[in-house]
Design an enzyme around this catalytic site. Sequence first.
Site, PDB file in Angstrom:
ATOM      1  N   GLU A  14       0.864  -1.174   0.000  1.00 14.08           N
ATOM      2  CA  GLU A  14       0.000   0.000   0.000  1.00 14.08           C
ATOM      3  C   GLU A  14       0.902   1.226   0.000  1.00 14.08           C
ATOM      4  O   GLU A  14       1.526   1.543   1.010  1.00 14.08           O
ATOM      5  CB  GLU A  14      -0.899   0.042   1.237  1.00 14.08           C
ATOM      6  N   HIS A  47     -10.979  -0.799   2.642  1.00 17.93           N
ATOM      7  CA  HIS A  47     -11.510  -0.464   3.971  1.00 17.93           C
ATOM      8  C   HIS A  47     -11.242   0.985   4.376  1.00 17.93           C
ATOM      9  O   HIS A  47     -11.539   1.355   5.508  1.00 17.93           O
ATOM     10  CB  HIS A  47     -10.880  -1.406   5.004  1.00 17.93           C
ATOM     11  N   ASP A  48     -10.630   1.767   3.504  1.00 17.18           N
ATOM     12  CA  ASP A  48     -10.317   3.152   3.844  1.00 17.18           C
ATOM     13  C   ASP A  48     -11.127   4.157   3.031  1.00 17.18           C
ATOM     14  O   ASP A  48     -11.002   5.359   3.267  1.00 17.18           O
ATOM     15  CB  ASP A  48      -8.830   3.441   3.599  1.00 17.18           C
TER      16      ASP A  48
HETATM   17  C1  GLC Z   1      -3.246   2.115   6.049  1.00 25.60           C
HETATM   18  C2  GLC Z   1      -4.464   1.320   6.377  1.00 25.60           C
HETATM   19  C3  GLC Z   1      -5.372   2.136   7.230  1.00 25.60           C
HETATM   20  C4  GLC Z   1      -4.633   2.485   8.501  1.00 25.60           C
HETATM   21  C5  GLC Z   1      -3.299   3.152   8.203  1.00 25.60           C
HETATM   22  C6  GLC Z   1      -2.418   3.159   9.412  1.00 25.60           C
HETATM   23  O1  GLC Z   1      -3.556   3.230   5.298  1.00 25.60           O
HETATM   24  O2  GLC Z   1      -5.088   0.870   5.190  1.00 25.60           O
HETATM   25  O3  GLC Z   1      -6.563   1.468   7.518  1.00 25.60           O
HETATM   26  O4  GLC Z   1      -5.417   3.332   9.285  1.00 25.60           O
HETATM   27  O5  GLC Z   1      -2.580   2.461   7.214  1.00 25.60           O
HETATM   28  O6  GLC Z   1      -1.996   1.860   9.711  1.00 25.60           O
END
Ligand code: GLC
Length: 525
Positions: free
Chosen positions: A261, A321-322
């Site tokens: 990610e 999920h974000d």
């Molecule tokens: C990533 C996750 C998110 C989380 C963040 C901090 O963006 O997808 O859900 O809040 O990292 O770990």
Amino acid sequence: MKKDFIWWRDGIIYQIYPRSFADSNNDGIGDLPGITGKLNYLQALGVDAIWLSPIYPSPDVDFGYDVADYTAIDPKFGTMEDFDELVKEAKNRDIHILLDLVLNHTSDQHAWFLESKKSRDNPYHDWYLWHDPKPNGDPPNNWVAIFGGSGWEWDPELEQYYYHMFYKEQPDVNWSNPAVRAAMLDVFRFWLDKGVDGFRLDVFNEYFKDPEFPDNPTQYGMRPFDRQQHIYDVSQPEMYPLLKEIRAILDQYQETYAVGETFLADTVQTASYIGKDKLHAAFNFEFAENRWHPKRFLNSALSWYEALSSEAWPNNFLSNHDMKRAASRYCFGEDDRRAKVAAAMLLTLKGTPFIYYGEEIGLRDIPIRKKEDIKDPVGKLFWPLYKGRDGCRAPMQWSSERHAGFSQIDSWLPVHNNYPTRNITRQESDPDSLLNFFKDIIRIRKSSKALQHGDFMPLDKNPRFILAFQREFEDDCVVVALNFSSRKLDFDLPEGTWLSLIDGSTSSGVISLTPYQAAIFKKEG
Ligand code: GLC
Ligand code: CA
């Protein structure tokens, strides 16, 4: 010899948010036995891998993304035996397992951090980013946390600040410390030895910071976070040699995979992390953030393919999920026609498709009406401008039974009130449902090498209403035409005779597409 089917290239990956998938013991929270119980459903859907959002012990400030122990299972999700059972049962169905590794930061309840803050000479002190204040007591630099406020948290006992990019309960670890690096690489080995097939790496390009910790230059922006150019706190060059090390570990196991990610990175930056000696894939957010226009999607797909090196394979997603679910972004009310077009696009474009749980039945975000109801702290903080991420994290809707068949009690987040009509059982028995549409397209994809790993060629580089492209692999040639509009439109098939993979009819020349029709043809002879 080139392998014919590579699961992470040709298959489909399905993201599960474990808290919200299936609750086996009726405590209102989804769990591992719940997931195991639904593997037959996932197999029938046709997925080749599941990515589980974090399942490790966590105080849940960030719902699992604040990890307190990397090599254990949170009791609310089950036991390590439950996990082993899930891996075994998934393997029996040719479903691969990806875990979410959140290695940029730990929970502030992780044993490492608790040690780290005991004293400046504790062996774990340097496992985190502790810094002395400026002579006037200010934080060491101007860095801000994306979840609000300063990135620096003061510890009155140590008289030092520690750095956190996310919540203050998520201190960033010091990846430049060899002991940290070794401990983290052991986490990879631990789960690979347990039989997982790979990982999704949470905000991996955030691991390293500039060792001098300089102030970020400022710029215009809405939130304080946007008013900085994030050149010293993300995407540092130290990441590349680390990726090489990670890849070498993965390559010691059969057919493993890692998808990263990327955080605050554009398509080109994201692509730079993919390839031999790097990650297998990373997420291209620019594609997912498009508004409803075929040209937008085409352009981001093309720039994604162009940015990737010849040894990299693309992947595509529309929900996670974000972010607000694709169905909530693109559809009007309960009308699923756009969701079908989006599904057909996701499953036929060049690249590994990622499906977010519930996307296959068009789950909509639950409405967030009151600040008191919010679970995601970032939503509480930025209310009412931004209501956080609860909307896309609500329980899966299995049936029209009470609580949507997710649980027998009220769940941690409420079930969407459309569940009596929008649920899996109902869509399974409706031939026109989104779920059956997904299954059809997945079946078509599985029958076509061109759709799985063929070349991509747009048929119209400047589409206004119809996204049309050709996929080709050896003698398999497929044409996809997606009508993004609510109008009936003509579409000119390329030369030849074309067999519809949807209804088995043959066509040539100009055909007519109904509103929001997704047509997929295979060249005959
Ligand atoms: C990533 C996750 C998110 C989380 C963040 C901090 O963006 O997808 O859900 O809040 O990292 O770990
Ligand atoms: Ca449970």
